[in-house]
Enzyme design. Structure first.
Site, mmCIF file in Angstrom:
data_model
loop_
_atom_site.group_PDB
_atom_site.id
_atom_site.type_symbol
_atom_site.label_atom_id
_atom_site.label_comp_id
_atom_site.label_asym_id
_atom_site.label_seq_id
_atom_site.Cartn_x
_atom_site.Cartn_y
_atom_site.Cartn_z
ATOM 1 N N ARG A 72 -7.040 47.852 14.769
ATOM 2 C CA ARG A 72 -7.251 48.005 13.330
ATOM 3 C C ARG A 72 -6.505 49.163 12.683
ATOM 4 O O ARG A 72 -6.434 49.221 11.465
ATOM 5 C CB ARG A 72 -8.760 48.103 13.043
ATOM 6 C CG ARG A 72 -9.439 46.755 13.208
ATOM 7 C CD ARG A 72 -10.923 46.905 13.335
ATOM 8 N NE ARG A 72 -11.256 47.624 14.563
ATOM 9 C CZ ARG A 72 -12.493 47.897 14.959
ATOM 10 N NH1 ARG A 72 -13.515 47.535 14.222
ATOM 11 N NH2 ARG A 72 -12.709 48.520 16.074
ATOM 12 N N ASP A 111 -10.054 41.518 25.504
ATOM 13 C CA ASP A 111 -11.254 42.350 25.510
ATOM 14 C C ASP A 111 -11.852 42.314 26.905
ATOM 15 O O ASP A 111 -11.633 41.357 27.654
ATOM 16 C CB ASP A 111 -12.281 41.835 24.487
ATOM 17 C CG ASP A 111 -13.235 42.961 24.093
ATOM 18 O OD1 ASP A 111 -12.939 43.684 23.133
ATOM 19 O OD2 ASP A 111 -14.248 43.133 24.794
ATOM 20 N N TYR A 158 -23.180 45.132 29.553
ATOM 21 C CA TYR A 158 -23.157 44.166 28.443
ATOM 22 C C TYR A 158 -23.895 42.879 28.796
ATOM 23 O O TYR A 158 -24.570 42.295 27.952
ATOM 24 C CB TYR A 158 -21.710 43.865 28.023
ATOM 25 C CG TYR A 158 -21.105 44.990 27.220
ATOM 26 C CD1 TYR A 158 -21.451 45.185 25.892
ATOM 27 C CD2 TYR A 158 -20.218 45.886 27.803
ATOM 28 C CE1 TYR A 158 -20.923 46.236 25.154
ATOM 29 C CE2 TYR A 158 -19.672 46.935 27.081
ATOM 30 C CZ TYR A 158 -20.036 47.105 25.748
ATOM 31 O OH TYR A 158 -19.519 48.150 25.034
ATOM 32 N N ARG A 186 -6.502 51.255 22.863
ATOM 33 C CA ARG A 186 -6.795 50.569 21.586
ATOM 34 C C ARG A 186 -5.653 50.690 20.576
ATOM 35 O O ARG A 186 -5.898 50.667 19.366
ATOM 36 C CB ARG A 186 -8.101 51.083 20.966
ATOM 37 C CG ARG A 186 -9.347 50.830 21.802
ATOM 38 C CD ARG A 186 -9.728 49.365 21.778
ATOM 39 N NE ARG A 186 -11.037 49.144 22.377
ATOM 40 C CZ ARG A 186 -12.133 48.841 21.694
ATOM 41 N NH1 ARG A 186 -12.093 48.703 20.396
ATOM 42 N NH2 ARG A 186 -13.264 48.648 22.319
ATOM 43 N N ARG A 245 -4.970 39.385 12.205
ATOM 44 C CA ARG A 245 -6.403 39.177 12.440
ATOM 45 C C ARG A 245 -7.001 38.309 11.329
ATOM 46 O O ARG A 245 -7.827 37.428 11.586
ATOM 47 C CB ARG A 245 -7.047 40.564 12.506
ATOM 48 C CG ARG A 245 -8.527 40.655 12.401
ATOM 49 C CD ARG A 245 -9.179 40.498 13.756
ATOM 50 N NE ARG A 245 -10.576 40.883 13.663
ATOM 51 C CZ ARG A 245 -11.479 40.221 12.940
ATOM 52 N NH1 ARG A 245 -11.138 39.134 12.282
ATOM 53 N NH2 ARG A 245 -12.728 40.645 12.897
HETATM 54 O O1 CP3 Z 1 -6.171 48.817 23.967
HETATM 55 C C1 CP3 Z 1 -5.699 47.853 23.323
HETATM 56 O O2 CP3 Z 1 -4.959 48.000 22.341
HETATM 57 C C2 CP3 Z 1 -5.967 46.424 23.823
HETATM 58 C C3 CP3 Z 1 -7.103 45.801 23.229
HETATM 59 C C4 CP3 Z 1 -8.527 46.105 23.644
HETATM 60 C C5 CP3 Z 1 -9.611 45.645 22.857
HETATM 61 N N1 CP3 Z 1 -10.754 45.898 23.527
HETATM 62 C C6 CP3 Z 1 -9.488 44.964 21.568
HETATM 63 C C7 CP3 Z 1 -10.622 45.015 20.615
HETATM 64 C C8 CP3 Z 1 -9.065 46.720 24.786
HETATM 65 C C9 CP3 Z 1 -8.375 47.424 25.937
HETATM 66 C C10 CP3 Z 1 -10.484 46.576 24.697
HETATM 67 C C11 CP3 Z 1 -11.415 47.051 25.733
HETATM 68 C C12 CP3 Z 1 -12.845 47.140 25.437
HETATM 69 N N2 CP3 Z 1 -13.615 46.272 24.720
HETATM 70 C C13 CP3 Z 1 -13.686 48.148 25.955
HETATM 71 C C14 CP3 Z 1 -13.251 49.240 26.901
HETATM 72 C C15 CP3 Z 1 -12.559 50.340 26.212
HETATM 73 C C16 CP3 Z 1 -13.457 51.222 25.430
HETATM 74 O O3 CP3 Z 1 -13.237 51.319 24.213
HETATM 75 O O4 CP3 Z 1 -14.341 51.854 26.018
HETATM 76 C C17 CP3 Z 1 -14.985 47.903 25.479
HETATM 77 C C18 CP3 Z 1 -16.225 48.719 25.762
HETATM 78 C C19 CP3 Z 1 -14.930 46.693 24.715
HETATM 79 C C20 CP3 Z 1 -16.042 45.970 24.056
HETATM 80 C C21 CP3 Z 1 -15.869 45.885 22.609
HETATM 81 N N3 CP3 Z 1 -14.912 45.125 21.972
HETATM 82 C C22 CP3 Z 1 -16.659 46.513 21.613
HETATM 83 C C23 CP3 Z 1 -17.814 47.451 21.900
HETATM 84 C C24 CP3 Z 1 -16.135 46.123 20.378
HETATM 85 C C25 CP3 Z 1 -16.701 46.453 19.020
HETATM 86 C C26 CP3 Z 1 -16.399 47.829 18.613
HETATM 87 C C27 CP3 Z 1 -15.058 47.892 17.947
HETATM 88 O O5 CP3 Z 1 -14.183 48.625 18.416
HETATM 89 O O6 CP3 Z 1 -14.931 47.190 16.949
HETATM 90 C C28 CP3 Z 1 -15.011 45.303 20.624
HETATM 91 C C29 CP3 Z 1 -14.143 44.685 19.612
HETATM 92 C C30 CP3 Z 1 -12.678 44.879 19.735
HETATM 93 N N4 CP3 Z 1 -11.942 44.816 20.892
HETATM 94 C C31 CP3 Z 1 -11.785 45.113 18.652
HETATM 95 C C32 CP3 Z 1 -10.504 45.198 19.202
HETATM 96 C C33 CP3 Z 1 -9.216 45.386 18.463
HETATM 97 C C34 CP3 Z 1 -12.195 45.208 17.186
HETATM 98 C C35 CP3 Z 1 -12.569 43.874 16.627
HETATM 99 C C36 CP3 Z 1 -11.701 43.381 15.476
HETATM 100 O O7 CP3 Z 1 -10.479 43.628 15.394
HETATM 101 O O8 CP3 Z 1 -12.262 42.681 14.657
#
Ligand code: CP3
Length: 344
Positions: A30, A76, A153, A26, A39
């Site tokens: 943010r 994602d 999911y 991640r 964003r």
């Molecule tokens: O790692 C990185 O920098 C690459 C980007 C990346 C995102 N999601 C961007 C994202 C990666 C590798 C993921 C994987 C992901 N997404 C997982 C597996 C990794 C983990 O954390 O266990 C999961 C379970 C998800 C599903 C997901 N996406 C959720 C549950 C959420 C909401 C919670 C949160 O973190 O906000 C997201 C949103 C998400 N994916 C964001 C980002 C940057 C935040 C949304 C935003 O910027 O508005």
């Protein structure tokens, strides 16, 4: 194109490196003001994910700003359900939501096996643009969710602490569970192969919800499908990160993958013994980055010392939390970079 910094790939192959490579799950997100600006420009998370130019821009930000040894493509894990016919929404401050979910056998008729070239070309284009702009500076990591985590999911429809709707299906309709997890696996293999063809140098499979299963259920519903993925992906190193699956470390270690990710509940010394002959990745508690600089350096060094001469990739034990100070992230990265190499 020859990579100028191939520490990640050499460590993944178990080769000796001058110092351990470091990146953060991640990292593109943010924590960076620069990410938040792009964003905002995109208007929504999904607009950002589906815009290859902007996705490439935020993928490269942590390489420029934090100095990590790898980029991970900005996307994602939920793009796979969407490509299979189950679209998601990202609700501000709340996370993902699926307006429709899979709960019974007849729901499967809504789904198809994803064709990455038809359904996920925006990710493949983002990878191509990123590779060209990185110009060989660092490797690019591709990724997907593990089949069981995606199943969670698609059946639950949103995040959950227990994923009890998803687990209910494992008990009430195992056949449906296997059918759906199998379809997700086929889609994921095609997707990862397409990411590799587009330029991904290593791929990571995120099994974020592995920890909610019993060891027997992990054996039945997760491992055979992870094995299929590992056996199919022979082009580049594969990392399996199964959050919370401390009970399955030996079995994961027997999969034909190159790297096993550890979370912070997994002791490094114990994991080295349970997973012989594989590169390990992780596992600093992301909350350490809320501590003082001195504490961050101390905890990071403890992690480095625990790995010793074992091949490893420095990382956190899960994604970096959005309210983390980027200077603290830099402190973690710099501490790893200053770590003298130990001979394998
Ligand atoms: O790692 C990185 O920098 C690459 C980007 C990346 C995102 N999601 C961007 C994202 C990666 C590798 C993921 C994987 C992901 N997404 C997982 C597996 C990794 C983990 O954390 O266990 C999961 C379970 C998800 C599903 C997901 N996406 C959720 C549950 C959420 C909401 C919670 C949160 O973190 O906000 C997201 C949103 C998400 N994916 C964001 C980002 C940057 C935040 C949304 C935003 O910027 O508005």
């Amino acid at each position: 194109m020859k990579l100028q910094n191939d520490l990640l790939l050499r460590a993944a192959r178990g080769e000796a490196t001058q110092r351990p490579p470091v990146w953060l799950m991640r990292q593109a997100g943010r924590i960076l003001a620069e990410y938040r600006a792009v964003r905002r420009e995109a208007g929504s998370f999904i607009n950002l994910v589906t815009n290859p130019e902007l996705a490439a821009e935020v993928t490269i930000q942590p390489v420029d700003i934090l100095g990590v040894d790898a980029a991970i493509i900005f996307s994602d894990i939920l793009v796979i359900p969407e490509a299979m016919g189950l679209p998601y929404e990202m609700v501000e401050q709340r996370g993902p939501n699926f307006p429709e979910v899979i709960r019974k056998a007849s729901d499967l008729s809504r789904l198809r096996t994803a064709d990455p070239h038809r359904d996920l070309s925006y990710v493949l284009d983002a990878i191509k643009i990123t590779k060209s702009r990185l110009n060989g500076r660092v490797p690019l990591i591709g990724f997907a969710g593990a089949p069981f985590t995606i199943f969670c999911y698609m059946t639950e429809g949103r995040g959950s602490k227990t994923f009890s709707e998803a687990k209910k299906i494992l008990y009430s309709d195992p056949e449906l569970a296997h059918q759906l997890i199998g379809m997700i696996t086929d889609s994921t293999i095609a997707y990862l192969k397409a990411q590799i063809a587009a330029g991904a140098d290593l791929v990571q499979v995120f099994d974020s919800w592995a920890g909610i299963l019993s060891p027997q259920q992990y054996e039945t519903y997760a491992l055979p499908y992870l094995r299929r993925i590992c056996e199919a992906i022979t082009e580049v190193p594969v990392t399996i990160f199964a959050k919370g699956a401390f009970f399955a470390r030996e079995a994961i270690g027997r999969l034909p993958c190159s790297v096993v990710g550890l979370d912070w509940n997994m002791d490094i010394a114990e994991s080295k013994a349970l997973i012989p002959g594989k590169t390990l990745q992780g596992n600093l508690d992301p909350c350490v980055l809320y501590a003082s600089y001195e504490q961050i350096r101390r905890e990071t060094k403890n992690m480095l010392t625990a790995y010793g001469a074992h091949p490893f990739i420095a990382n956190l034990g899960h994604g970096v939390y959005p309210d983390t100070d980027p200077d603290k992230v830099r402190c973690f990265i710099d501490t790893v970079k200053e770590h003298a190499a130990m001979l394998h």
